[in-house]
Every structure is written in C-alpha cells, then in structure tokens.
Design an enzyme around this catalytic site. Structure first.
Site, mmCIF file in Angstrom:
data_model
loop_
_atom_site.group_PDB
_atom_site.id
_atom_site.type_symbol
_atom_site.label_atom_id
_atom_site.label_comp_id
_atom_site.label_asym_id
_atom_site.label_seq_id
_atom_site.Cartn_x
_atom_site.Cartn_y
_atom_site.Cartn_z
ATOM 1 N N HIS A 1 -30.429 -4.178 73.360
ATOM 2 C CA HIS A 1 -30.942 -5.556 73.306
ATOM 3 C C HIS A 1 -32.199 -5.747 74.167
ATOM 4 C CE1 HIS A 1 -27.442 -6.817 71.119
ATOM 5 N NE2 HIS A 1 -26.613 -6.595 72.112
ATOM 6 N N ASP B 1 -23.295 -0.016 66.997
ATOM 7 C CA ASP B 1 -22.741 -1.052 67.867
ATOM 8 C C ASP B 1 -22.504 -2.312 67.029
ATOM 9 O OD1 ASP B 1 -22.753 -1.821 71.089
ATOM 10 O OD2 ASP B 1 -23.217 -3.524 69.787
ATOM 11 N N HIS C 1 -23.092 -5.258 67.638
ATOM 12 C CA HIS C 1 -24.195 -6.218 67.754
ATOM 13 C C HIS C 1 -25.486 -5.607 67.204
ATOM 14 C CE1 HIS C 1 -21.351 -7.210 71.077
ATOM 15 N NE2 HIS C 1 -21.558 -8.436 70.645
ATOM 16 N N ASP D 1 -17.803 -1.339 70.143
ATOM 17 C CA ASP D 1 -17.243 -2.688 70.178
ATOM 18 C C ASP D 1 -16.908 -3.240 68.790
ATOM 19 O OD1 ASP D 1 -19.981 -2.659 69.802
ATOM 20 O OD2 ASP D 1 -20.437 -4.065 71.419
HETATM 21 ZN ZN LIG Z 1 -22.428 -4.462 71.375
#
Ligand SMILES: [Zn+2]
Length: 315
Positions: free
Chosen positions: A129, A165, A167, A252
C-alpha cells in the site's frame, strides 16, 4: 540455474522492532508465525546484512527521499501516528522498515547469484500500500516494488508481480502504472480497503495492458480465488515473458483471517504456490510477505504455499 536449488528465507531480527500499539493486527508475532511456517516447509535461512546506504538508494527508486527521512525523524519522537491512523510507529519502526527492504534485496542477490530459485521474505512492516511519498495501510516502504526496481537495475526484466493479498496493492499499481517492463496482477476482495482495484484499471500509456485486477466479492472460496489466480497467471504469460517473478504474498484471504472477509483454506494457498511454481518455469521467484493477521492461519498458510511452490521446483 539449478532446478533443485533450495528454497531460502531472507529474514532479519530488526523486523521485530516495529511495534504498533497493543492490539494492532500487524504485530511482531506475525514474523515468528511466518518463520515457523517457512521452516516447517523445509526452507533454510540466508544471512541478511543491512547496508543502510544501499537500502536507501534502492528505496529512492520508488519513494521520494523525504519519506525515509520523515520516518526516521518521526521514530525519534515515537510512539506516534505516521501519515495515516493505520500506521502507528514505535522507536524501531524505521529500523524494521529498512530491514524489510534489506531482506528483499538479499533475496534478489540470492536468486541472481543462483543460490536459490525461490526465496521467501517474511517482511514486516509490509509494503504494497505504500505510495511514492506516503505511508498507508500498515505499509511504509514498498518492499516488492523496490525489489522489482532492483531486478530491473540489474538488467533482469521484464518482471511479473503477482499480488494475492486480500487487499488491492494500490502502491505497487501506482508505481508501475505506465510501465511495460513490469506486469502487475492483483487478485483481491472488492470493493474493500483501500478502495481501488476495479477490473477497468489496466494501466496507462505504454503500460496499458500491463496491470490486471481481478476483483472478487466477499466470501470467495478456494475455487473462486484460485481460479482467478490461474486466469491472471495465464494472462501474464500471454502478455509478456517474465525473467523474474515477485509475489506480494498476503495470507489475509484465509477464512480464519479477522480482516479479510474471504474463505480461502490452507489447501487454497498450497494450490496458489503450485500454480506459481508452474507459471514461473525456470525463472527465479521471490515471495514477500504482505498481510495475514491470524497467527495460526498465517503459520499454516505460509507452510502450505511454500510446500506447493517447492513441489514444482523439485519436479
Ligand atoms: Zn492485506
């Protein structure tokens, strides 16, 4: 390179030293869980030495110089919040972030030196990120983007980045948006944090077609999630011929994860490891830890993923 070269782990104890406030999901114990998972998969350690000057040179290919300086200075006054509420810092956060990059660079050295076909980097803090001039989403320096730039600086490209991931890796996508020497694939929960990653985001300029987002609705199980990874890998291989593979290995999407909202099992991560092992063929692969916030699921998922990956390396 030797097809049977061992699977290595590039880790450093300084990655413990990022200690967000108690109860924060991105906690130091994640490092132990990831290391235990890797060891149980038969991975062996490679020594990591930290050369801060070399690390900062690599960091500045991806981030404004001001980001590292601001983080170092902020840590002197820690505990504090850095750039966004998700990113609490401790006195050791800068050291940990530098160490995570050093581990990623050591992994590049190891694969280019033919010491290994595959290296796992249990990096913390994570990275995907992190933006050019700003930390966010538990991330400070974008470890995978920095490793990709290091490979390219050593004339190893094109590079494929596979981000599973849960996200979307907004920082990595932004960095390589207009580039055709790096293919960025992300499979993720959508709509979800950090907000982007729609299927219509495919890159810009000469990079058009070199970003691929495969957004999935909440609750995706092994069949849906691994099916998307398989489709993404096929698209990479149709579009480019990667000479090296980087993986933003977040766990995750596991059904036991407290944040992800998906339903992937240990077997799902094993299947992803196997698919990646087949897709990369004889090219080196470096998998860098991103998320995964159930310690027990993280330990098992890392093991499953690496066992899946190693199976294909041995065949
Ligand atoms: Zn994540």
């Amino acid at each position: 390179m030797r097809a049977t070269a061992p699977l290595l782990v590039a880790a450093h104890e300084d990655c413990w030293e990022h200690r967000p406030f108690p109860g924060h999901p991105e906690r130091p114990e994640r490092l132990r869980a990831a290391l235990e998972g890797a060891a149980s998969a038969g991975a062996t350690d490679v020594a990591v030495e930290i050369d801060e000057h070399a690390v900062l040179t690599a960091v500045e290919r991806v981030h404004d110089g001001g980001l590292a300086r601001r983080l170092r200075e902020a840590c002197a006054a820690a505990p504090a919040i850095f750039d966004c509420p998700d990113n609490p810092i401790s006195k050791g956060t800068y050291r940990a972030a530098i160490a995570a990059v050093a581990c990623s660079l050591t992994a590049v050295d190891a694969v280019l030196g033919e010491k290994a076909m595959g290296v796992f980097v249990p990096a913390r803090p994570p990275g995907h990120h992190a933006l050019r001039d700003r930390a966010m989403g538990f991330c400070f320096f974008n470890n995978v983007a920095i490793a990709a730039e290091e490979l390219l600086a050593r004339s190893v490209g094109p590079v494929a980045i596979v981000d599973f991931d849960v996200h979307h890796g907004n920082g990595t996508q932004a960095h390589f948006w207009e580039r055709d020497d790096v293919f960025y694939l992300s499979v993720h929960h959508y709509p979800f944090y950090p907000g982007g990653g729609g299927a219509d985001e495919t890159g810009g300029g000469r990079g058009r077609g070199f970003t691929r987002n495969l957004p999935l609705a909440a609750g995706a199980d092994d069949a849906i999630f691994t099916g998307a990874v398989a489709a993404g890998l096929q698209e990479i291989l149709k579009t480019t011929v990667p000479r090296a593979w980087l993986v933003s290995a977040g766990f995750d999407a596991h059904r036991e994860d407290p944040l992800g909202g998906m339903a992937v099992s240990d077997e799902g991560f094993a299947a992803i490891g196997t698919m990646l092992g087949q897709a990369r063929g004889k090219s080196p692969l470096i998998a860098v830890l991103e998320g995964g916030y159930s310690l027990e699921a993280l330990r098992r998922s890392v093991r499953a993923f690496l066992v899946g990956l190693a199976e294909t390396a041995a065949s």
